[in-house]
Scaffold this active site. Structure first.
Site, PDB file in Angstrom:
ATOM      1  N   LYS A   1       0.832  -1.236   0.000  1.00  0.00           N
ATOM      2  CA  LYS A   1       0.000   0.000   0.000  1.00  0.00           C
ATOM      3  C   LYS A   1       0.850   1.262   0.000  1.00  0.00           C
ATOM      4  O   LYS A   1       0.621   2.186   0.787  1.00  0.00           O
ATOM      5  CB  LYS A   1      -0.964  -0.007   1.175  1.00  0.00           C
TER       6      LYS A   1
HETATM    7  O1  LIG Z   1      -9.310  -3.062   1.518  1.00  0.00           O
HETATM    8  C1  LIG Z   1      -8.448  -3.822   1.954  1.00  0.00           C
HETATM    9  C2  LIG Z   1      -7.149  -3.837   1.464  1.00  0.00           C
HETATM   10  C3  LIG Z   1      -6.274  -4.756   1.950  1.00  0.00           C
HETATM   11  N1  LIG Z   1      -6.631  -5.631   2.909  1.00  0.00           N
HETATM   12  C4  LIG Z   1      -5.607  -6.592   3.379  1.00  0.00           C
HETATM   13  O2  LIG Z   1      -6.051  -7.923   3.080  1.00  0.00           O
HETATM   14  C5  LIG Z   1      -5.737  -8.777   4.179  1.00  0.00           C
HETATM   15  C6  LIG Z   1      -7.028  -9.297   4.782  1.00  0.00           C
HETATM   16  O3  LIG Z   1      -6.745 -10.278   5.738  1.00  0.00           O
HETATM   17  P1  LIG Z   1      -7.904 -11.253   6.308  1.00  0.00           P
HETATM   18  O4  LIG Z   1      -7.193 -12.046   7.364  1.00  0.00           O
HETATM   19  O5  LIG Z   1      -8.376 -12.119   5.171  1.00  0.00           O
HETATM   20  O6  LIG Z   1      -8.972 -10.382   6.858  1.00  0.00           O
HETATM   21  C7  LIG Z   1      -4.893  -7.962   5.134  1.00  0.00           C
HETATM   22  O7  LIG Z   1      -3.543  -8.124   4.783  1.00  0.00           O
HETATM   23  C8  LIG Z   1      -5.316  -6.542   4.863  1.00  0.00           C
HETATM   24  O8  LIG Z   1      -4.313  -5.590   5.126  1.00  0.00           O
HETATM   25  C9  LIG Z   1      -7.895  -5.630   3.392  1.00  0.00           C
HETATM   26  O9  LIG Z   1      -8.278  -6.425   4.264  1.00  0.00           O
HETATM   27  N2  LIG Z   1      -8.777  -4.723   2.902  1.00  0.00           N
END
Ligand SMILES: O=c1ccn([C@@H]2O[C@H](COP(=O)(O)O)[C@@H](O)[C@H]2O)c(=O)[nH]1
Length: 290
Positions: free
Chosen positions: A105
């Site tokens: 990001k």
């Molecule tokens: O909008 C967003 C952008 C990035 N993320 C990232 O994805 C994963 C989600 O992890 P989970 O364990 O599946 O919830 C995490 O690395 C976030 O930084 C997001 O969730 N939403």
């Protein structure tokens, strides 16, 4: 921003991702070594632990899923040794031939963005996967160095558009004096960069699987983007088959669903990880490929 040049002789990221999604299903597995998961896996909350965690995920799922998405923050919190661990995980993923989206990001003024682009998108950089997540909130045009280097090296970028967290609403739904929402403007500028690309361009968007009817509400045309749509929020954040189908509608064929904890909770056993990833991929396929 001018349209990026075509990758010199390389298959662009968008085409490589489309092929990987066709082969393995539209699922990306996030590599997020949370302290609680490290503990559950019998690993230390240190650089050696996050390295081992990432390598075990790659070992269990490499060649079986469309992509991995290592979350840079969980590695960076262990300093330079943690960053070295991230480099090792990216190298391992490359070695098994699975695409890697580095979730970093990044976003800054154009001149600094060039340095971030070199780190995450340049040939020979140890932090370069196949794509990186970037933030457009210093202005979409500030991302030009990343979009251009990605195009030259056959890599991709995923631009934050409608994020899965509830706080994203206050910025992304804001409407400018021209009556266009921030999210819609981001999507429209990605569409310009992807114009004419087949089967899709290499400038993707991040659109959470949790956002409900936000695309409609903000006037964001996800079909016109003609690029990959990375959809975090599957699994631990509550989204599943129904939410994916509802959020993406006619744009669903370009969606790469992403789950981290939802799959990782089944580890450290490799068979457990494989079963969880296969189930998540089957759900994503049912929602997005019907
Ligand atoms: O909008 C967003 C952008 C990035 N993320 C990232 O994805 C994963 C989600 O992890 P989970 O364990 O599946 O919830 C995490 O690395 C976030 O930084 C997001 O969730 N939403």
């Amino acid at each position: 921003m001018s349209a990026p040049r075509a990758a010199g002789g390389r298959v662009p990221f968008g085409a490589r991702l489309a092929a990987a999604m066709d082969a393995h299903g539209p699922l990306c597995v996030g590599i997020d070594p949370h302290a609680s998961l490290l503990d559950a896996w019998g690993l230390g909350d240190d650089a050696a632990g996050v390295r081992e965690f990432g390598l075990r995920v790659v070992d269990a799922l490499g060649g079986r899923v469309a992509a991995f998405k290592p979350q840079a923050a969980f590695f960076e919190r262990h300093g330079s040794a943690g960053v070295a661990a991230l480099e090792d995980v990216i190298a391992a993923s490359r070695a098994v031939g699975t695409l890697t989206v580095v979730d970093a990001k990044r976003g800054d003024i154009g001149s600094t963005m060039g340095a971030y682009a070199d780190a995450f998108l340049a040939d020979g950089s140890p932090l370069a996967g196949d794509a990186v997540t970037v933030s457009p909130y210093l202005g979409f045009g500030s991302l030009a160095p990343a979009a251009e280097l990605a195009a030259r090296t056959g890599r991709g970028i995923f631009v934050l558009c409608l994020t899965s967290n509830k706080e994203g609403h206050e910025v992304q739904h804001a409407v400018g004096p021209d009556g266009v929402s921030v999210a819609a403007a981001v999507a429209a500028q990605a569409a310009v960069l992807n114009a004419g690309a087949e089967p899709m361009g290499s400038v993707g968007l991040v659109v959470g699987a949790t956002v409900g009817d936000a695309a409609l509400e903000t006037g964001t045309d996800l079909v016109a983007v003609n690029g990959p749509l990375l959809a975090p929020g599957v699994g631990a954040q509550g989204a599943g088959e129904r939410e994916l189908a509802a959020v993406f509608g006619a744009a669903r064929r370009h969606v790469l669903a992403s789950s981290s904890r939802g799959v990782l909770a089944a580890g450290p056993d490799a068979d457990g990880l494989r079963a969880a990833a296969a189930a998540a991929a089957a759900d994503a396929r049912a929602a997005l490929r019907a």
